[in-house]
Scaffold this motif. Structure first.
Motif, PDB file in Angstrom:
ATOM      1  N   GLY A 103       7.582  18.114  20.058  1.00  0.00           N
ATOM      2  CA  GLY A 103       6.509  19.040  19.685  1.00  0.00           C
ATOM      3  C   GLY A 103       5.784  19.677  20.855  1.00  0.00           C
ATOM      4  N   ASP A 104       5.287  20.903  20.610  1.00  0.00           N
ATOM      5  CA  ASP A 104       4.343  21.541  21.540  1.00  0.00           C
ATOM      6  C   ASP A 104       2.925  21.381  21.009  1.00  0.00           C
ATOM      7  OD1 ASP A 104       6.359  22.762  23.284  1.00  0.00           O
ATOM      8  OD2 ASP A 104       6.837  23.962  21.517  1.00  0.00           O
TER       9      ASP A 104
ATOM     10  N   GLY B 176       7.416  30.800  19.024  1.00  0.00           N
ATOM     11  CA  GLY B 176       8.176  30.080  20.041  1.00  0.00           C
ATOM     12  C   GLY B 176       7.776  28.623  20.190  1.00  0.00           C
ATOM     13  N   LYS B 177       6.759  28.191  19.482  1.00  0.00           N
ATOM     14  CA  LYS B 177       6.316  26.794  19.603  1.00  0.00           C
ATOM     15  C   LYS B 177       7.034  25.902  18.581  1.00  0.00           C
ATOM     16  CE  LYS B 177       2.519  26.936  22.376  1.00  0.00           C
ATOM     17  NZ  LYS B 177       2.578  28.364  22.720  1.00  0.00           N
ATOM     18  N   THR B 178       7.082  24.629  18.901  1.00  0.00           N
ATOM     19  CA  THR B 178       7.457  23.635  17.897  1.00  0.00           C
ATOM     20  C   THR B 178       6.181  22.925  17.462  1.00  0.00           C
ATOM     21  OG1 THR B 178       9.652  23.340  18.850  1.00  0.00           O
ATOM     22  CG2 THR B 178       8.816  21.554  17.452  1.00  0.00           C
ATOM     23  N   VAL B 179       5.894  23.051  16.167  1.00  0.00           N
ATOM     24  CA  VAL B 179       4.655  22.480  15.623  1.00  0.00           C
ATOM     25  C   VAL B 179       5.010  21.264  14.773  1.00  0.00           C
ATOM     26  CG1 VAL B 179       2.655  22.908  14.137  1.00  0.00           C
ATOM     27  CG2 VAL B 179       3.516  24.732  15.613  1.00  0.00           C
TER      28      VAL B 179
ATOM     29  N   ALA C 245       2.263  27.946   9.771  1.00  0.00           N
ATOM     30  CA  ALA C 245       2.829  27.866  11.130  1.00  0.00           C
ATOM     31  C   ALA C 245       4.208  28.520  11.147  1.00  0.00           C
ATOM     32  CB  ALA C 245       2.898  26.410  11.596  1.00  0.00           C
ATOM     33  N   ALA C 246       4.991  28.243  10.105  1.00  0.00           N
ATOM     34  CA  ALA C 246       6.311  28.876  10.016  1.00  0.00           C
ATOM     35  C   ALA C 246       6.146  30.392   9.901  1.00  0.00           C
ATOM     36  CB  ALA C 246       7.079  28.326   8.818  1.00  0.00           C
TER      37      ALA C 246
ATOM     38  N   ALA D  25       6.596  29.791  14.279  1.00  0.00           N
ATOM     39  CA  ALA D  25       6.798  28.503  14.943  1.00  0.00           C
ATOM     40  C   ALA D  25       7.945  27.765  14.254  1.00  0.00           C
ATOM     41  CB  ALA D  25       5.525  27.668  14.864  1.00  0.00           C
ATOM     42  N   ASP D  26       8.611  26.882  14.996  1.00  0.00           N
ATOM     43  CA  ASP D  26       9.532  25.915  14.377  1.00  0.00           C
ATOM     44  C   ASP D  26       8.684  24.751  13.909  1.00  0.00           C
ATOM     45  OD1 ASP D  26      11.912  27.227  14.779  1.00  0.00           O
ATOM     46  OD2 ASP D  26      12.150  26.421  16.813  1.00  0.00           O
TER      47      ASP D  26
END
Ligand code: RBV
Length: 425
Positions: free
Chosen positions: A268-269, A212-215, A231-232, A236-237
């Protein structure tokens, strides 16, 4: 000058026991170093050599140092980052015959360089560096030692980059192998090692989820590729920022969003820098970021995130968790920096560095490269050298044998075909 670590720690015995346990565990998972060590113990090929090392002093590195000592070398070692040393391992290593360790966690800049000088005081004949600080200190302050130095080995991208710049300026006065650049190192350590260990360290330090995060991954070199992929893989996006057009295109074709940091800042998160360059995340980016973002660096030096600017912008700053410093902005947003912007996979309080298996490969290369210097050092001119392909293959073959993986061999006809230009349609 620094004292060896054992002189400097309270309760050395129990620290040593814990450090030794970590080393034993690592060793069980390092078949390449294990195999080399068997021959080294029999033949003692490094007898009479003094090896100076500046590396992340934790369990896997300790196994490398021990392996070099088992080959007969006198080894002196210190850290290559103020926060990556494990004091227990450093103490255990210092107790190994033939090894002196000066590494301590949490040293300031002055203590860091003093420890490097203590290593140099052993008058190394071979240097093993991660980041080139040892080579730099020898050239700047102890050039008289260069005559007796056979050569060196460099572990990381940033160190090789610095060495090549030094070589271009004709300032590098002994041969150094670019361990980083050889396939057995960078296709594994940089990609999988950095990817896995950076994400693991961030997750353990924050107890937060990737899903659920944007990295935002800054830099799509070997390290950035690993981080983005892992990360993907954790749902994560991923957004990639790049300055090199072909890498930007590669990231785009891989399915990641590619955009300038000025735009990514607001999206980004989690931000993870892997560029090896300075000023990648600066004031204008901090101003655009959302409340609660995590900022971490996986490049060798702590120059990628402009912490001075962040400190200036902040109205308050406090330790939010171990290894996490929160910077509060005037509008109430909190930006969280991990490990003081130093290598996140090694410098958070819970960090363990890269997984054992990939370090076995990188350090297997280090060990055979040291052997090459001892055996054939005279054949190499001052300057940066690629690791000879035969050595890289030797290490791959040891690893495949340990994994029980068999592979094909060219037939004579195939070998002849590959070598000829006469075969056409
Ligand atoms: N690295 N070492 C470790 N000893 O746990 N983890 C990563 C360890 C090395 C890696 O090879 C990389 O090139 C370098 O650290 C960056 O300083």
């Amino acid at each position: 000058m620094t004292e060896p670590v054992s002189a400097d720690l309270a309760d050395v015995d129990s620290l040593r026991e814990e450090g030794r346990r970590k080393m034993d565990w690592a060793r069980q998972h390092m078949p390449i170093l294990g195999s080399l060590r068997e021959t080294f113990e029999d033949e003692r090929p490094f007898e009479g050599e003094r090896i100076g090392m500046a590396m992340h002093v934790e369990a896997k590195t300790a196994v490398l140092a021990e392996t070099l000592a088992a080959a007969g070398a006198e080894v002196a070692i210190t850290g290559c980052n103020p926060l990556s040393t494990h004091d227990d391992v450093s103490a255990a290593l210092d107790a190994v015959e033939g090894v002196t360790s000066y590494a301590r966690r949490g040293v300031d800049d002055e203590e860091y360089y003093e420890a490097i000088e203590s290593v140099i005081d052993h008058e190394p004949t071979i240097t093993v560096d991660d980041g080139m600080d040892l080579v730099a200190a020898i050239h700047e302050d102890y050039p008289e030692l260069i005559d007796t130095i056979v050569g060196g080995a460099e572990e990381t991208t940033t160190g090789v980059h610095r060495l090549r710049a030094m070589d271009e300026d004709d300032e590098l006065d002994y041969p150094v192998f670019a361990v980083n650049d050889t396939p057995m190192k960078r296709l594994f350590d940089n990609v999988h090692g950095t990817g896995e260990s950076s994400l693991a360290s961030i997750a353990m330090t924050t107890n937060l989820s990737w899903a659920g995060k944007t990295v935002v991954v800054a830099g799509y070199g070997y390290c950035g590729k690993g981080v983005a992929k892992k990360a993907a893989g954790q749902n994560a996006d991923v957004i990639v920022t790049e300055v090199e057009p072909r890498r930007a295109l590669e990231a785009h074709m891989e399915g990641y969003e590619v955009m300038p940091m000025a735009e990514a800042a607001a999206e980004g998160d989690v931000f993870l820098t892997t560029t090896g360059n300075r000023d990648v995340i600066v004031e204008e980016h901090f101003e655009a970021m959302q409340d609660g973002v995590l900022l971490a660096n996986a490049g060798h030096f702590d120059v990628e995130i402009d912490l001075d600017a962040l400190d200036d912008l902040a109205v308050d700053s406090y330790e939010a968790r171990d290894g996490v410093q929160a910077y509060e902005m005037a509008d109430g947003r909190r930006l969280n920096v991990l490990a003081e912007g130093r290598l996140v996979n090694l410098a958070t309080p819970v960090a363990l560095g890269h997984p054992v298996e990939v370090m076995d490969q990188s350090f297997g290369i280090q060990a055979v490269v040291v052997r090459e210097l001892v055996e054939n050092g005279d054949a190499y001119e001052p300057g940066v050298h690629d690791v000879p392909d035969e050595l890289d293959k030797e290490v791959a073959e040891i690893k495949l044998a340990a994994e029980g993986v068999e592979f094909d061999e060219l037939t004579d006809t195939q070998a002849e075909y590959m070598d000829s230009w006469q075969h056409g349609t």
